[in-house]
Design a protein around this motif. Sequence first.
Motif, mmCIF file in Angstrom:
data_model
loop_
_atom_site.group_PDB
_atom_site.id
_atom_site.type_symbol
_atom_site.label_atom_id
_atom_site.label_comp_id
_atom_site.label_asym_id
_atom_site.label_seq_id
_atom_site.Cartn_x
_atom_site.Cartn_y
_atom_site.Cartn_z
ATOM 1 N N ALA A 84 0.825 -1.207 0.000
ATOM 2 C CA ALA A 84 0.000 0.000 0.000
ATOM 3 C C ALA A 84 0.861 1.260 0.000
ATOM 4 O O ALA A 84 0.485 2.285 -0.582
ATOM 5 N N ALA A 85 2.035 1.168 0.637
ATOM 6 C CA ALA A 85 2.942 2.314 0.703
ATOM 7 C C ALA A 85 3.895 2.381 -0.486
ATOM 8 O O ALA A 85 4.741 3.278 -0.561
ATOM 9 N N GLY A 86 3.769 1.414 -1.413
ATOM 10 C CA GLY A 86 4.653 1.396 -2.564
ATOM 11 C C GLY A 86 6.034 0.848 -2.276
ATOM 12 O O GLY A 86 6.935 0.965 -3.120
ATOM 13 N N GLN A 87 6.226 0.247 -1.105
ATOM 14 C CA GLN A 87 7.523 -0.327 -0.728
ATOM 15 C C GLN A 87 7.567 -1.789 -1.171
ATOM 16 O O GLN A 87 7.466 -2.714 -0.362
ATOM 17 N N LEU A 88 7.709 -2.006 -2.458
ATOM 18 C CA LEU A 88 7.575 -3.359 -3.003
ATOM 19 C C LEU A 88 8.713 -4.301 -2.606
ATOM 20 O O LEU A 88 8.447 -5.480 -2.341
ATOM 21 N N PRO A 89 9.979 -3.875 -2.577
ATOM 22 C CA PRO A 89 11.036 -4.821 -2.180
ATOM 23 C C PRO A 89 10.818 -5.415 -0.787
ATOM 24 O O PRO A 89 10.990 -6.617 -0.589
ATOM 25 N N ALA A 90 10.427 -4.572 0.173
ATOM 26 C CA ALA A 90 10.165 -5.075 1.526
ATOM 27 C C ALA A 90 8.993 -6.047 1.519
ATOM 28 O O ALA A 90 9.020 -7.088 2.188
ATOM 29 N N ALA A 91 7.949 -5.724 0.761
ATOM 30 C CA ALA A 91 6.774 -6.596 0.683
ATOM 31 C C ALA A 91 7.137 -7.944 0.073
ATOM 32 O O ALA A 91 6.683 -8.995 0.539
ATOM 33 N N MET A 92 7.967 -7.923 -0.970
ATOM 34 C CA MET A 92 8.328 -9.172 -1.635
ATOM 35 C C MET A 92 9.138 -10.082 -0.720
ATOM 36 O O MET A 92 8.994 -11.307 -0.755
ATOM 37 N N LYS A 93 9.984 -9.510 0.120
ATOM 38 C CA LYS A 93 10.724 -10.300 1.101
ATOM 39 C C LYS A 93 9.760 -11.018 2.037
ATOM 40 O O LYS A 93 9.914 -12.206 2.350
ATOM 41 N N MET A 94 8.735 -10.318 2.486
ATOM 42 C CA MET A 94 7.756 -10.895 3.405
ATOM 43 C C MET A 94 6.922 -11.971 2.726
ATOM 44 O O MET A 94 6.641 -13.024 3.311
ATOM 45 N N LEU A 95 6.529 -11.730 1.477
ATOM 46 C CA LEU A 95 5.748 -12.732 0.752
ATOM 47 C C LEU A 95 6.553 -14.000 0.511
ATOM 48 O O LEU A 95 6.018 -15.113 0.589
ATOM 49 N N ALA A 96 7.843 -13.835 0.235
ATOM 50 C CA ALA A 96 8.704 -15.004 0.057
ATOM 51 C C ALA A 96 8.792 -15.811 1.339
ATOM 52 O O ALA A 96 8.813 -17.050 1.319
ATOM 53 N N GLN A 218 4.868 -8.327 -20.548
ATOM 54 C CA GLN A 218 5.418 -8.090 -21.883
ATOM 55 C C GLN A 218 6.405 -6.925 -21.923
ATOM 56 O O GLN A 218 7.080 -6.719 -22.935
ATOM 57 N N ASN A 219 6.485 -6.186 -20.814
ATOM 58 C CA ASN A 219 7.393 -5.035 -20.731
ATOM 59 C C ASN A 219 8.105 -5.045 -19.382
ATOM 60 O O ASN A 219 8.004 -4.098 -18.592
ATOM 61 N N THR A 220 8.806 -6.131 -19.123
ATOM 62 C CA THR A 220 9.414 -6.315 -17.802
ATOM 63 C C THR A 220 10.437 -5.245 -17.459
ATOM 64 O O THR A 220 10.579 -4.864 -16.302
ATOM 65 N N GLY A 221 11.152 -4.746 -18.461
ATOM 66 C CA GLY A 221 12.143 -3.708 -18.181
ATOM 67 C C GLY A 221 11.506 -2.445 -17.645
ATOM 68 O O GLY A 221 12.046 -1.800 -16.734
ATOM 69 N N PRO A 225 9.635 -3.857 -10.997
ATOM 70 C CA PRO A 225 9.135 -4.101 -9.629
ATOM 71 C C PRO A 225 7.766 -4.788 -9.608
ATOM 72 O O PRO A 225 7.532 -5.687 -8.802
ATOM 73 N N LEU A 226 6.879 -4.385 -10.514
ATOM 74 C CA LEU A 226 5.571 -5.031 -10.579
ATOM 75 C C LEU A 226 5.690 -6.467 -11.075
ATOM 76 O O LEU A 226 4.970 -7.357 -10.605
ATOM 77 N N TYR A 227 6.589 -6.694 -12.008
ATOM 78 C CA TYR A 227 6.831 -8.049 -12.519
ATOM 79 C C TYR A 227 7.335 -8.951 -11.393
ATOM 80 O O TYR A 227 6.861 -10.092 -11.228
ATOM 81 N N GLU A 228 8.276 -8.455 -10.609
ATOM 82 C CA GLU A 228 8.780 -9.236 -9.472
ATOM 83 C C GLU A 228 7.671 -9.503 -8.461
ATOM 84 O O GLU A 228 7.565 -10.611 -7.913
#
Length: 289
Positions: A84-96, A218-221, A225-228
Amino acid sequence: MKCPVSHGAATPAPSQPADYHGAQLDFSKDMSYGDYLSLDTILSAQHPLSPEHNELLFIIQHQTSELWMKLMLHELHGARDNIAAGQLPAAMKMLARVAAIMNQLVHAWDVLSTMTPPEYTAIRPYLGASSGFQSHQYREIEFLLGNKNATHLQVHQHKPEAYAVLKRALEAPSIYDQAIMVMANSGLAVDAARLAGPWDQPVKSDNSVKAAWTTVYQNTGEYWPLYELAEKLVDLETAFRLWRFRHVTTVQRVIGFKMGTGGTDGVNYLRKMLDVVLFPELFELRTEL
């Protein structure tokens, strides 16, 4: 012959254990391992009701699962807040981490599956109406992941605190809802109706969401962050499906097609849950990529 020992005064044995640096520890004052982990409380929390040897396995299996679910909820709430805060790297660590916990619980069923049908039948009369269906932590995990069903709240009406927690989770955006909002905030087109709620309904596939995720893939580059994040969500749902599948197979192995202790249809109910898809668009788009 002289005795090959020191002629100095003998060194008295320490009255308390020494730590790795040689300092003396006084466990009447210093915190011990058992104190930190509250082991006296945890290890005295098993109260078998039957005379059967195998009941302790049944209790510990479910108690440890609830502890892992407590950690899952801690991580899922953190992940949702970070998305929700746009902090995707931290969120992805938690989801993993949540996916890893689910994989851990998949293997936990291996232990319970050592219980044979006659062994379970011997303890079943002592279980009363208790059932895993009544786990409010598991229900909150499902609500956070988007599998919303208001009728499941009724099971928890006798516990006002748990009921209130679940009601909030039911009515709040799920982790997937928050991910879709972030995608829309990144400039990808998502229908306004999908972004407006209500949030207390089961997730349904939305064409605009599917199109947006397809653009990401289709546009990962451009949308890395959204792709990850999308792939972490796929990892999470895959782990969740395996956990549910292992649950079904273990229950069928131990009780067959008997009715569940809480009044559910047992294996038949659990099989229906295998058809639930949490993040539908992320799986649907794979056919077209």
